[in-house]
Enzyme design. Sequence first.
Site, PDB file in Angstrom:
ATOM      1  N   GLU A 127       0.835  -1.214   0.000  1.00 51.82           N
ATOM      2  CA  GLU A 127       0.000   0.000   0.000  1.00 51.82           C
ATOM      3  C   GLU A 127       0.866   1.258   0.000  1.00 51.82           C
ATOM      4  O   GLU A 127       0.579   2.227  -0.707  1.00 51.82           O
ATOM      5  CB  GLU A 127      -0.932   0.002   1.223  1.00 51.82           C
ATOM      6  CG  GLU A 127      -1.866   1.202   1.197  1.00 51.82           C
ATOM      7  CD  GLU A 127      -2.618   1.401   2.496  1.00 51.82           C
ATOM      8  OE1 GLU A 127      -3.118   0.414   3.066  1.00 51.82           O
ATOM      9  OE2 GLU A 127      -2.696   2.561   2.951  1.00 51.82           O
ATOM     10  N   THR A 162      -3.268   3.125   5.671  1.00 50.00           N
ATOM     11  CA  THR A 162      -4.621   3.053   6.248  1.00 50.00           C
ATOM     12  C   THR A 162      -4.727   2.167   7.486  1.00 50.00           C
ATOM     13  O   THR A 162      -5.680   2.298   8.247  1.00 50.00           O
ATOM     14  CB  THR A 162      -5.610   2.509   5.192  1.00 50.00           C
ATOM     15  OG1 THR A 162      -5.092   1.260   4.703  1.00 50.00           O
ATOM     16  CG2 THR A 162      -5.791   3.476   4.047  1.00 50.00           C
TER      17      THR A 162
HETATM   18  S1  SF4 Z   1     -11.316  -0.965   4.801  1.00 50.97           S
HETATM   19 FE1  SF4 Z   1      -9.301  -0.307   5.539  1.00 50.97          FE
HETATM   20  S2  SF4 Z   1      -8.167  -2.184   6.005  1.00 50.97           S
HETATM   21 FE2  SF4 Z   1      -9.914  -2.739   4.722  1.00 50.97          FE
HETATM   22  S3  SF4 Z   1      -9.086  -2.753   2.658  1.00 50.97           S
HETATM   23 FE3  SF4 Z   1     -10.002  -0.753   3.019  1.00 50.97          FE
HETATM   24  S4  SF4 Z   1      -8.323   0.524   3.725  1.00 50.97           S
HETATM   25 FE4  SF4 Z   1      -7.639  -1.610   3.900  1.00 50.97          FE
END
Ligand code: SF4
Length: 289
Positions: A127, A162
């Site tokens: 990511e 994230t």
């Molecule tokens: S909700 Fe959050 S943890 Fe899940 S794929 Fe999306 S960014 Fe990644």
Amino acid sequence: MVQSMRILRAAHLGMCFGVRDAIALALEHADAGPLTILGDLVHNPTVLSALEAKGISVARGPADVRTPTVMVTAHGTSERTLARTRALGLTVIEATCPLVQVAHRAVVALAREGYHVVIVGQRDHVEVRGLTGDLDRFDVVLEDDDVLALEEHPRLGVAAQTTQPVEKVQRLVALIRRRFPHSDVRVMDTVCKPTKQRQSAAVELARQADVVIVVGGQSSNNTRELVSTCARYCDRVHHVQTDADVQPEWFETAEVVGLTAGTSTPDDVIDRVEIRIRSCATMSACVEE
Ligand code: SF4
């Protein structure tokens, strides 16, 4: 006497919508024709074996793809990688999570407004490579030492991978502000809501539990972050990938066992771990009788 043990599930645990949708998209396209995924769709061995069973291939880079169609994972990728992949004549399906796209837009906005971008995250994580792949200059920080190694810039724009813990991001941002008091430091909150919910639910859980079991892939960043978050509030935290990893001796004298799981862990894997914990509790009680 038979020991009574309660199992508490975290209020938020397990697979997030971003991963769930990416898996559904991969399975849908695999039914339509041969498909290759660029990198691991999720960092969970159980899910990866299920995809393999459907004939889905995994390639490390666009040059290794042998099918006409390729899928970008929920972790996203850079525009440069997308362009390189399409230039090879491949059809690209993007399973990028909408919340990763939010982080991409934040990074683009910071760079466009003249901020030197600093990402809080793991430098080699897919990511983070996607978030930084279109930038010519940027920094990635994960620990205090990384902040101490930063050079001064008049404008510093901070965004996070994230799945980073909010507390860690806040600590590093505070350190950046202290280190560069004359810089304009702008922060974009890009930690996703499912990650925040799982982290705060894990804290609640670990505060109440004698033992915490965290279910998820060994290479899953958010699972490992849940393990370290829980370890701050509970001494007996175990990270398992499947029910086979659960050991009866972990539950000796435990009255409350907390159960949580990373965002790439399927529900049935969590359910099997819970069944195994119950059977371990019985074994442990038998040993004590
Ligand atoms: S909700 Fe959050 S943890 Fe899940 S794929 Fe999306 S960014 Fe990644």
